[in-house]
Scaffold this active site. Structure first.
Site, mmCIF file in Angstrom:
data_model
loop_
_atom_site.group_PDB
_atom_site.id
_atom_site.type_symbol
_atom_site.label_atom_id
_atom_site.label_comp_id
_atom_site.label_asym_id
_atom_site.label_seq_id
_atom_site.Cartn_x
_atom_site.Cartn_y
_atom_site.Cartn_z
ATOM 1 N N PHE A 17 0.816 -1.214 0.000
ATOM 2 C CA PHE A 17 0.000 0.000 0.000
ATOM 3 C C PHE A 17 0.850 1.265 0.000
ATOM 4 O O PHE A 17 0.450 2.293 -0.517
ATOM 5 C CB PHE A 17 -0.929 0.014 1.220
ATOM 6 C CG PHE A 17 -1.973 -1.059 1.161
ATOM 7 C CD1 PHE A 17 -3.239 -0.766 0.693
ATOM 8 C CD2 PHE A 17 -1.700 -2.349 1.569
ATOM 9 C CE1 PHE A 17 -4.214 -1.744 0.623
ATOM 10 C CE2 PHE A 17 -2.672 -3.343 1.505
ATOM 11 C CZ PHE A 17 -3.922 -3.037 1.035
ATOM 12 N N HIS A 103 -1.112 -4.736 13.067
ATOM 13 C CA HIS A 103 -2.051 -3.861 12.348
ATOM 14 C C HIS A 103 -3.373 -4.567 12.056
ATOM 15 O O HIS A 103 -4.138 -4.116 11.213
ATOM 16 C CB HIS A 103 -1.410 -3.344 11.057
ATOM 17 C CG HIS A 103 -0.196 -2.483 11.318
ATOM 18 N ND1 HIS A 103 0.776 -2.245 10.376
ATOM 19 C CD2 HIS A 103 0.189 -1.802 12.419
ATOM 20 C CE1 HIS A 103 1.727 -1.460 10.893
ATOM 21 N NE2 HIS A 103 1.394 -1.188 12.131
ATOM 22 N N CYS A 111 -16.837 -5.829 15.386
ATOM 23 C CA CYS A 111 -17.717 -4.745 15.833
ATOM 24 C C CYS A 111 -16.889 -3.768 16.670
ATOM 25 O O CYS A 111 -16.164 -4.178 17.580
ATOM 26 C CB CYS A 111 -18.856 -5.315 16.668
ATOM 27 S SG CYS A 111 -19.832 -4.026 17.477
ATOM 28 N N CYS A 139 -25.084 -6.206 18.881
ATOM 29 C CA CYS A 139 -25.287 -4.987 19.669
ATOM 30 C C CYS A 139 -25.695 -3.774 18.846
ATOM 31 O O CYS A 139 -25.924 -2.696 19.405
ATOM 32 C CB CYS A 139 -24.013 -4.667 20.461
ATOM 33 S SG CYS A 139 -22.723 -3.911 19.462
#
Ligand SMILES: [Zn+2]
Length: 231
Positions: A17, A103, A111, A139
């Site tokens: 990247f 990372h 979540c 949730c």
């Protein structure tokens, strides 16, 4: 101890990247705060992720990953600390508890509120049907790939495990990292200060070549095939 960066996975077809021509030179990464704040940037983040899915799904571990898996299996290496998010160390057979992901991991989602793990396929199906990612089934919280974005806190448990692993080794081998992204790039320096020998294998020069005991500017597959043949 092994420490791996993008260079080991480019040999499996996963783009770096940050390198010249890499994705982040063409489009700016989405910061964590922007992801949380903006539904449009969340949609953009998921569009980008799904556009990469064929690349990630097709990538297979290469001889560099396999050499590390062999050395961990036979007790020569303790674990691998990685800056990569592609799951290729686990795919090569390294037990998940021997892979320290600084990372995070882009092959599944988490979540942001409750931490529940979510698989990507149902998120993609929902996104393609509704134009929005789903909320957490548990949730109602926001789902994000289980990666560490710019502006997001480093994972405490993994950082502590990486520190312990670094301090317990007598040989620290960097494979395919230019060692410019901190705090991850601090670990080779910690190992060296603690008395370990430091080896750097990377195609280009790194900022820590001058403190390394051995520097090899070559491909990782080639280097590790030769190293394994010599063992
Ligand atoms: Zn949740």
């Amino acid at each position: 101890m092994f420490f791996t960066g993008a260079g080991i996975s480019t040999e499996s077809g996963i783009p770096d990247f940050r390198s010249p021509g890499g994705i982040w030179t063409k489009m700016a990464p989405i910061d964590f705060d922007d992801f949380v704040r903006s539904p449009e940037l969340r949609r953009e983040a998921w569009r980008r992720r799904f556009a990469m899915e064929e690349t990630f799904a097709a990538a297979k571990p290469n001889d560099g990953h396999k050499a590390i898996a062999t050395l961990i299996a036979n007790g020569k290496a303790g674990a691998v600390i990685t800056q990569n998010i592609d799951n290729l160390h686990q795919d090569s057979g390294v037990p998940a508890d021997r892979v320290i992901e600084l990372h995070g991991n882009t092959r599944h989602a988490k979540c942001l509120d409750c931490g529940a793990r979510h698989e990507l396929a149902p998120i993609r199906a929902h996104f393609e049907a509704h134009g929005e990612p789903p909320d957490c089934k548990e949730c109602g919280g926001l789902l994000k790939t289980a990666t560490i974005s710019f502006g997001q806190a480093m994972p405490e448990v993994e950082m502590a495990r990486a520190q312990d692993a670094t301090l317990s080794c007598d040989l620290f081998v960097v494979l395919g990292s230019s060692l410019v992204v901190y705090p991850a790039a601090g670990f080779p320096r910690v190992a060296k200060r603690n008395g370990a020998r430091l080896v750097v294998v990377n195609r280009e020069a790194t900022e820590q070549d001058e403190i390394a005991d051995l520097v090899i500017h070559a491909g990782i597959g080639d280097t590790m095939r030769a190293a394994m043949a010599a063992l």
